[in-house]
Design a protein around this motif. Structure first.
Motif, PDB file in Angstrom:
ATOM      1  N   ALA A  11       4.172  40.904  44.698  1.00  0.00           N
ATOM      2  CA  ALA A  11       3.725  41.477  43.506  1.00  0.00           C
ATOM      3  C   ALA A  11       3.087  40.399  42.614  1.00  0.00           C
ATOM      4  N   ALA A  12       3.797  39.265  42.342  1.00  0.00           N
ATOM      5  CA  ALA A  12       3.751  38.222  41.467  1.00  0.00           C
ATOM      6  C   ALA A  12       2.656  37.131  42.051  1.00  0.00           C
ATOM      7  N   VAL A  13       2.313  37.268  43.256  1.00  0.00           N
ATOM      8  CA  VAL A  13       0.849  36.567  43.920  1.00  0.00           C
ATOM      9  C   VAL A  13       1.466  35.033  43.735  1.00  0.00           C
ATOM     10  N   VAL A  14       2.698  34.857  44.317  1.00  0.00           N
ATOM     11  CA  VAL A  14       3.224  33.235  44.181  1.00  0.00           C
ATOM     12  C   VAL A  14       3.829  33.182  45.366  1.00  0.00           C
ATOM     13  N   THR A  15       3.540  31.969  46.323  1.00  0.00           N
ATOM     14  CA  THR A  15       4.245  31.960  47.396  1.00  0.00           C
ATOM     15  C   THR A  15       5.063  30.396  47.450  1.00  0.00           C
ATOM     16  N   MET A  16       6.321  30.528  47.863  1.00  0.00           N
ATOM     17  CA  MET A  16       7.235  29.549  47.828  1.00  0.00           C
ATOM     18  C   MET A  16       8.119  29.271  49.220  1.00  0.00           C
ATOM     19  N   GLY A  17       8.456  28.274  49.123  1.00  0.00           N
ATOM     20  CA  GLY A  17       9.655  28.154  50.175  1.00  0.00           C
ATOM     21  C   GLY A  17       9.712  26.894  50.983  1.00  0.00           C
ATOM     22  N   LEU A  18      10.564  26.714  51.913  1.00  0.00           N
ATOM     23  CA  LEU A  18      10.463  25.466  52.610  1.00  0.00           C
ATOM     24  C   LEU A  18       9.319  25.255  53.889  1.00  0.00           C
ATOM     25  N   GLY A  19       9.020  26.545  54.150  1.00  0.00           N
ATOM     26  CA  GLY A  19       8.086  26.651  55.247  1.00  0.00           C
ATOM     27  C   GLY A  19       7.340  27.890  54.825  1.00  0.00           C
ATOM     28  N   LEU A  20       6.045  27.555  54.807  1.00  0.00           N
ATOM     29  CA  LEU A  20       5.011  28.690  54.193  1.00  0.00           C
ATOM     30  C   LEU A  20       3.879  28.682  55.242  1.00  0.00           C
ATOM     31  N   SER A  35       6.297  21.368  53.387  1.00  0.00           N
ATOM     32  CA  SER A  35       6.097  21.175  51.964  1.00  0.00           C
ATOM     33  C   SER A  35       5.896  22.445  51.208  1.00  0.00           C
ATOM     34  N   PRO A  36       6.708  22.601  50.411  1.00  0.00           N
ATOM     35  CA  PRO A  36       6.371  24.023  49.405  1.00  0.00           C
ATOM     36  C   PRO A  36       5.180  23.948  48.802  1.00  0.00           C
ATOM     37  N   ALA A  37       4.521  25.201  48.766  1.00  0.00           N
ATOM     38  CA  ALA A  37       3.248  25.347  48.241  1.00  0.00           C
ATOM     39  C   ALA A  37       3.091  26.687  47.363  1.00  0.00           C
ATOM     40  N   ALA A  38       2.088  27.002  46.608  1.00  0.00           N
ATOM     41  CA  ALA A  38       1.877  28.155  45.702  1.00  0.00           C
ATOM     42  C   ALA A  38       0.348  28.553  46.224  1.00  0.00           C
ATOM     43  N   SER A  39       0.170  29.848  45.981  1.00  0.00           N
ATOM     44  CA  SER A  39      -1.178  30.330  46.485  1.00  0.00           C
ATOM     45  C   SER A  39      -1.485  31.425  45.433  1.00  0.00           C
ATOM     46  N   THR A  40      -2.801  31.825  45.207  1.00  0.00           N
ATOM     47  CA  THR A  40      -3.011  32.720  44.366  1.00  0.00           C
ATOM     48  C   THR A  40      -2.859  34.115  45.125  1.00  0.00           C
ATOM     49  N   GLU A 108      23.537  31.916  43.221  1.00  0.00           N
ATOM     50  CA  GLU A 108      22.284  31.131  42.971  1.00  0.00           C
ATOM     51  C   GLU A 108      22.157  30.010  43.769  1.00  0.00           C
ATOM     52  N   SER A 109      23.552  29.446  43.926  1.00  0.00           N
ATOM     53  CA  SER A 109      23.498  28.026  44.699  1.00  0.00           C
ATOM     54  C   SER A 109      23.149  28.126  46.128  1.00  0.00           C
ATOM     55  N   ASP A 110      23.500  29.230  46.757  1.00  0.00           N
ATOM     56  CA  ASP A 110      23.009  29.679  48.020  1.00  0.00           C
ATOM     57  C   ASP A 110      21.566  29.555  48.414  1.00  0.00           C
ATOM     58  N   MET A 111      20.803  29.558  47.282  1.00  0.00           N
ATOM     59  CA  MET A 111      19.193  29.387  47.625  1.00  0.00           C
ATOM     60  C   MET A 111      18.856  28.113  47.442  1.00  0.00           C
ATOM     61  N   ALA A 112      19.768  27.019  47.418  1.00  0.00           N
ATOM     62  CA  ALA A 112      19.433  25.819  47.152  1.00  0.00           C
ATOM     63  C   ALA A 112      18.375  25.042  48.513  1.00  0.00           C
ATOM     64  N   GLY A 115      14.755  25.185  47.599  1.00  0.00           N
ATOM     65  CA  GLY A 115      14.207  24.373  46.678  1.00  0.00           C
ATOM     66  C   GLY A 115      13.800  24.704  45.420  1.00  0.00           C
ATOM     67  N   ALA A 116      13.203  24.119  44.628  1.00  0.00           N
ATOM     68  CA  ALA A 116      13.028  24.405  43.027  1.00  0.00           C
ATOM     69  C   ALA A 116      12.590  25.599  42.669  1.00  0.00           C
TER      70      ALA A 116
END
Length: 216
Positions: A11-20, A35-40, A108-112, A115-116
């Protein structure tokens, strides 16, 4: 080592993660990027989480007898068993039974490891038992349920990966090719807002708009 994972914000149209990478479903898979990345817009092939209502009666009459297929839109309680048509590939399809055994809240720490961009997210572990009801060869197939928020909407986040030792995403073993065979697995969900209080199955045309939902 923690398995690489990735997020898709439907919904928020943002992509994140360790592998994308763009993904259609668990069975199709994709190569991870480091590397993390963001997309529209979110990848068109990534389906948003179900927005079906999580509330339901969950009485014993909702749970099907052996061999009966659970109707689309059925509302169950955690611990109830649903019998469902399942297609992993065109060659691997049959009937399975799914019992959601727990929906557990992490920290929340489980998601470390993600990444940020995962900061502020709380994970939820959807634990389940999967049985081979039809007796067809479903070895190495995998199943993922989606998290449903307290208000009944989807999380808007698709997570690919797991948290070893806390939420292990397992594929069916080689022996998952006979009637009565079973294994246990876990689907990872996460949210920054309302808690995840239910899990949904929405695979296949019949269930896409009317998923089966297990609520706490």
């Amino acid at each position: 080592m923690v398995q690489k994972g990735r997020f898709v914000f439907a919904a928020a149209v943002v992509t994140m993660g360790l592998g994308l990478s763009a993904c259609n479903s668990d069975e199709e898979g994709s190569a991870a990027q480091d590397s993390p990345a963001a997309s529209t817009p979110a990848p068109a092939s990534a389906e948003p989480s179900s927005e079906s209502t999580a509330a339901g009666s969950g009485d014993d009459s909702a749970a099907p007898a052996e061999g009966d297929v659970t109707a689309p839109g059925t509302k169950l309680k955690v611990g109830d068993r649903a019998v469902l048509p399942f297609e992993y590939t065109s060659e691997k399809k049959g009937t399975i039974a799914v019992t959601v055994t727990a929906i557990e809240k992490g920290t929340e720490s489980d998601m470390a490891a993600f990444g940020a961009k995962a900061k502020g997210m709380t994970p939820y572990f959807i634990k389940m038992k999967v049985e081979n009801v039809g007796g067809t060869d479903l070895a190495y197939a995998s199943l993922k349920l989606d998290g449903v928020l307290e208000g009944g909407s989807g999380t808007g986040v698709v997570l690919i990966g797991d948290l070893p030792g806390k939420c292990d995403s397992e594929s069916a073993p080689a022996e998952f090719n006979t009637k009565g065979a079973s294994y246990e697995t876990c689907a990872l969900s996460a949210t920054k807002g309302s808690p995840v209080t239910a899990a949904s199955f929405d695979e296949g045309d019949a269930y896409r708009d009317s998923p089966v939902v297990w609520a706490n």
